[in-house]
Scaffold this active site. Structure first.
Site, PDB file in Angstrom:
ATOM      1  N   SER A  58       3.520  -9.204 -10.385  1.00 40.97           N
ATOM      2  CA  SER A  58       4.926  -9.529 -10.613  1.00 40.97           C
ATOM      3  C   SER A  58       5.649  -9.918  -9.332  1.00 40.97           C
ATOM      4  O   SER A  58       6.715 -10.538  -9.379  1.00 40.97           O
ATOM      5  CB  SER A  58       5.640  -8.334 -11.264  1.00 40.97           C
ATOM      6  OG  SER A  58       5.350  -7.145 -10.559  1.00 40.97           O
TER       7      SER A  58
ATOM      8  N   TYR B 289      -2.016   6.244   2.819  1.00 43.98           N
ATOM      9  CA  TYR B 289      -2.294   4.816   2.601  1.00 43.98           C
ATOM     10  C   TYR B 289      -3.609   4.410   3.273  1.00 43.98           C
ATOM     11  O   TYR B 289      -4.451   3.731   2.672  1.00 43.98           O
ATOM     12  CB  TYR B 289      -1.125   4.006   3.160  1.00 43.98           C
ATOM     13  CG  TYR B 289      -1.199   2.514   2.906  1.00 43.98           C
ATOM     14  CD1 TYR B 289      -0.978   1.995   1.633  1.00 43.98           C
ATOM     15  CD2 TYR B 289      -1.465   1.625   3.950  1.00 43.98           C
ATOM     16  CE1 TYR B 289      -1.020   0.622   1.404  1.00 43.98           C
ATOM     17  CE2 TYR B 289      -1.509   0.262   3.733  1.00 43.98           C
ATOM     18  CZ  TYR B 289      -1.283  -0.235   2.459  1.00 43.98           C
ATOM     19  OH  TYR B 289      -1.334  -1.605   2.248  1.00 43.98           O
TER      20      TYR B 289
ATOM     21  N   ILE C  53       2.338  -8.891   5.931  1.00 39.13           N
ATOM     22  CA  ILE C  53       2.672 -10.012   5.056  1.00 39.13           C
ATOM     23  C   ILE C  53       4.125  -9.853   4.602  1.00 39.13           C
ATOM     24  O   ILE C  53       4.582  -8.733   4.350  1.00 39.13           O
ATOM     25  CB  ILE C  53       1.727 -10.041   3.820  1.00 39.13           C
ATOM     26  CG1 ILE C  53       0.240  -9.926   4.249  1.00 39.13           C
ATOM     27  CG2 ILE C  53       1.963 -11.299   2.984  1.00 39.13           C
ATOM     28  CD1 ILE C  53      -0.301 -11.038   5.103  1.00 39.13           C
TER      29      ILE C  53
END
Ligand code: NAP
Length: 252
Positions: free
Chosen positions: A14, A155, A188
């Site tokens: 999405s 993470y 990014i």
């Protein structure tokens, strides 16, 4: 078109990197399952954008951390399109915090989404790929798996495990013409990095030898290569896409 006639599932499509992958795969002829967790409007926008360019896509709501829901989702894709050729395990999240203050919930949620989510979708598609003796599984890892960042124990652990999972699964599936590879992006420009870019954008840019942050499309193009016939003899690899960040050069 490099993915003509193929069906791709892209999780976390999405927004951000997943959206760029979904749009590029659709432009290359694939029918794309746009998997999202909660942002229905954004997912429908991706589907509409793809349709406006003549592509085919459909949105599927599922929390990748929920195996039963993931199995239902894959069954629905198979009912809709009859096959799954490509899986991109991209859905991911961060919940950063110094280890001394890290609540178990922050650990569990990140591992459940990033690592278990990758297992859930891979497990759910693998039989369909086995039957057709072809498939591509592409896991979105991170340079954080190899390069330590403060506040990211959860993470980093999830992404390091994804790299190990990628290699181990590649060995099991290679003889069935199913390749399993990972991409390790650096910084990014997506929602995920918005907060850190606001605080330290310039510093980050200076640390990257190419002097720019990556764009979602930089990652999507590598995903396309790994999904296409061009990468037929590559499996079990982690490809870094970071403008040189992880090289660690001083004064570069
Ligand atoms: P993003 O912009 O935050 O988008 C995250 C996407 O994942 C959204 O589509 C979100 O759906 C979906 N998602 C999150 N949790 C989910 C769940 N439990 N079930 C289903 N979908 C879920 O992230 P991004 O920056 O594009 O990151 C994509 C991947 O690249 C992640 O695996 C991330 O770890 C990795 N990565 C990113 C960077 C970077 O610099 N951005 C660097 C290295 C690695 P909703 O829209 O519905 O919330």
């Amino acid at each position: 078109m490099r993915l003509q006639g193929q069906v791709a599932i892209v999780t976390g499509a999405s927004r951000g990197i997943g959206r760029a992958v979904a749009e590029l795969f659709a432009a290359e002829g694939a029918r794309v399952a746009v998997v999202y967790r909660g942002n229905r409007e954004a997912a429908e926008q991706v589907v509409t954008a793809i349709a406006q360019r003549g592509g085919i896509a459909k949105a599927y709501q599922v929390d990748v951390a929920d195996f039963a829901a993931v199995k239902n989702c894959v069954e629905q894709v198979l009912a809709d399109w009859g096959q799954v050729d490509i899986l991109v395990n991209n859905a991911g999240m961060i919940q950063d915090g110094l280890f001394l203050q890290m609540e178990p919930e922050a650990w569990y949620r990140v591992i459940q989404t990033n690592l278990h989510g990758t297992f859930h979708f891979s497990r759910a598609v693998v039989e369909a790929m086995f039957r057709r003796r072809r498939g591509r599984i592409i896991n979105i890892s991170s340079v954080a798996a190899e390069r330590a960042n403060r506040g990211q124990t959860n993470y980093a652990a999830s992404k390091g495990a994804i790299n190990a999972f990628t290699r181990a699964l590649a060995v099991e599936l290679a003889s069935r013409n199913i390749t399993v590879n990972a991409i390790a992006p650096g910084f990014i420009e997506t929602d995920m990095t918005q907060a850190v870019r606001n605080i330290a954008g310039e510093q980050i840019q200076k640390a990257i030898p190419m002097r720019r942050l990556g764009k979602p499309e930089d990652v999507a193009k590598v995903a396309l290569f790994l999904a296409s016939e061009d990468s037929a003899y590559i499996t079990g690899q982690v490809i870094t896409v970071d403008g040189g960040l992880s090289l660690g050069g001083i004064g570069s």
